[in-house]
Write a protein that holds these residues in place. Structure first.
Motif: not given
Length: 577
Positions: A207-215, A360-373
């Motif tokens: 849950l670390g990446p998901v919670i961090g990305g959501a915040f 990688y996903f934030q650069f290549v796919h322009n994901d938000t923090g939550l999406e890349s998490a």
């Protein structure tokens, strides 16, 4: 009855917390081929020790609902320790937007495990000497202090300091849970409660990446990724003080006597070694040129501290063999050394992919923090599931070396495939490649916590140090991998992006700003074609990072091949068939 080789069974019981019943009812039979070293001839004594069934008294400090609330409170600290290991993986972009200073990016990841690895062995000593209740509570206070500093950090430097302080407290919390659960449970039920320790740590890791990305994507901002620790532990604080009993060790010694008996020379030298090592790597090529006087000075200081530490531990200067901070006697044990290396490799593979896949996903796919998490969930879930499955199946397989060989192969293949990833690689392919890494690293990350104690029994006083020995490998693997991968990424990304946008005549600071993220001010000034070239350079730098994973996998395979062809059994005759 066979007691499972799961990640937190026998190894978590320090000598001082082992009752006579535990010692009489626990045995390990090592069946090896042509071994001629100290690991032989333990079978008879151990089998005789387990021949008589014993009945243990109920060690639970409280009953009924109070017992379950105490467990929830204790497990919450393990959950938060896992959470903080990965929560910054998806808030790095937001932090860089706030503070900049891309050259210090890797410190956000390495600061937490660096603080942990510096104090693992001292905390292990403390739990064997001091009242466990207050050592545990002190660890929580340190963790909370670090979290508060991170949440309110006005600068990148303050954030890094807060991460290191939180890491110190987190290590104490984690070791405290292992010791408390060992103390509060019977031998028969212990493996189940220890299994929950692995599950809560794994849940936090997932849950670390998901919670961090959501915040990071919310109005609360990334700061609440750290403030959340304060809220959760504040809820359980009364339980720690009211229902957690005092567990004094060595009551005949005074507090001052026990404090002074610690190997403070070794503790200081060990912390200095890790700190100067990470500083030399992190600053090299970004803050200081590799051939600069300051960079060379860092490497010289690191070398001097390392040599001094080796001499001090070997000669037991200002300490003795039982109190020295590093259990050097295990360096003569082939199995323990190989398990140490493999645990380090597993930690390297897992944490490199967890920290760089979101980028990688934030650069290549322009994901938000939550999406890349969310894209990290397959690899992290596979990691946790395999850690549990391996702990369940290893005792039935008996042999442990095949697990390390298969794990190394999976990691090496996954790392090799990730090296081929570019901007055109499909998302499904990346999921498949990263899952291989998660499966491989998860299957052996915790295995040595069971194998190590099995190899030192019946020398029970070696059980606490062998746990610290393996813990240094695990947390040290995180520190080394993030420090090395950080310097690789920063230096290669700077080189490739500079070449890709050389027509823009950008300064070094502007290029590092572009590496900081797709939403940086410098990136916004580029044309789509220039942005594509810059992203290509960044992805190419990531390919170099993934070589580290493939190398770790190959090394794990070699170590697995070199392991003994022996079968380990762990038995418990207390109250069960």
């Amino acid at each position: 009855m066979i007691e499972k080789f799961d990640s937190e069974s026998a190894p978590t019981a320090p000598l001082d917390s082992l009752s006579d019943n535990d010692r009489a009812s626990t045995s390990v039979a090592n069946v090896s081929g042509d071994s001629t070293d100290i690991e032989k001839n333990e079978d008879d004594a151990q089998v005789n020790a387990s021949s008589a069934a014993v009945t243990e008294e109920d060690p639970h400090p409280v009953k009924g609902i109070k017992w379950w609330l105490l467990l929830v409170a204790i497990y919450s600290t393990t959950f938060l320790y896992g959470l903080d290991n990965t929560i910054v993986a998806d808030v790095q972009g937001s932090i860089l937007d706030r503070f900049g200073e891309i050259e210090k990016l890797s410190w956000i990841g390495t600061g937490f495990p660096l603080g942990s690895v510096a104090v693992i062995l001292p905390f292990g000593f403390a739990y064997g000497k001091f009242d466990n209740k207050w050592v545990y509570i002190m660890s929580i206070i340190i963790f909370e202090t670090g979290s508060a500093i991170c949440g309110g950090a006005p600068t990148m430097d303050a954030l890094i300091v807060g991460r290191a302080i939180a890491g110190v407290g987190g290590a104490g919390q984690y070791l405290g849970v292992l010791n408390l659960i060992t103390r509060f449970t019977t031998l028969r039920e212990r493996s189940h409660y220890m299994g929950m320790t692995g599950l809560t740590w794994g849940a936090g890791t997932i849950l670390g990446p998901v919670i961090g990305g959501a915040f990071a994507d919310s109005s609360a901002t990334w700061r609440w990724a750290f403030y959340i620790n304060l809220v959760i532990l504040a809820v359980f604080a009364p339980i720690y003080f009211i229902w957690l009993p005092a567990i004094p060790f060595v009551p005949e010694e005074t507090f001052i006597g026990k404090f002074l008996a610690m190997d403070w020379t070794g503790i200081v030298l060990s912390a200095g070694i890790y700190t100067t090592w990470v500083m030399a790597l992190t600053f090299g090529g970004s803050t200081y040129p590799w051939n600069s006087g300051k960079e060379i000075a860092l490497w010289v200081v690191f070398g001097v501290l390392l040599i001094a530490f080796c001499i001090q531990q070997y000669t037991c200067l200002f300490t003795d063999r039982k109190r020295r901070i590093f259990p050097a006697q295990f360096l003569k044990r082939r199995t323990l050394v190989l398990c140490f290396i493999c645990t380090n490799c597993a930690a390297t593979a897992f944490f490199v992919i967890v920290y760089y896949l979101p980028i990688y996903f934030q650069f290549v796919h322009n994901d938000t923090g939550l999406e890349s998490a969310v894209r990290l969930l397959p690899v992290v879930i596979c990691f946790v599931v395999l850690a549990i499955l391996a702990g369940t199946t290893m005792p039935y397989a008996g042999y442990y070396f095949p697990f390390y060989i298969v794990a190394g192969i999976l990691i090496a293949i996954g790392g090799g495939l990730m090296y081929t990833v570019d901007e055109t690689t499909s998302t499904s392919a990346i999921y498949g490649y990263s899952v291989l890494i998660g499966l491989g690293s998860g299957s052996v990350m915790q295995a040595a916590y069971s194998i190590g104690p099995a190899k030192v029994i019946p020398v029970y006083e070696d059980i606490p140090p062998v746990i610290g020995f393996i813990n240094v490998a695990q947390i040290g693997g995180v520190v080394h991998s993030l420090a090395i991968s950080g310097v690789i990424f920063q230096n290669y990304a700077f080189r490739y992006v500079s070449a890709a946008v050389k027509d823009l005549h950008l300064s070094a600071e502007q290029i590092r700003g572009a590496i900081a993220g797709t939403n940086s001010a410098v990136f916004d000034t580029m044309t789509p074609e220039q942005q594509s070239l810059a992203i290509g350079g960044i992805v190419q730098a990531m390919q170099k990072v993934y070589i580290l994973i493939a190398t770790a996998g190959a090394l794990c395979v070699v170590c697995g091949v070199l392991m003994r062809r022996e079968k380990l059994f762990m038995e418990s005759s207390a109250g069960g068939a």
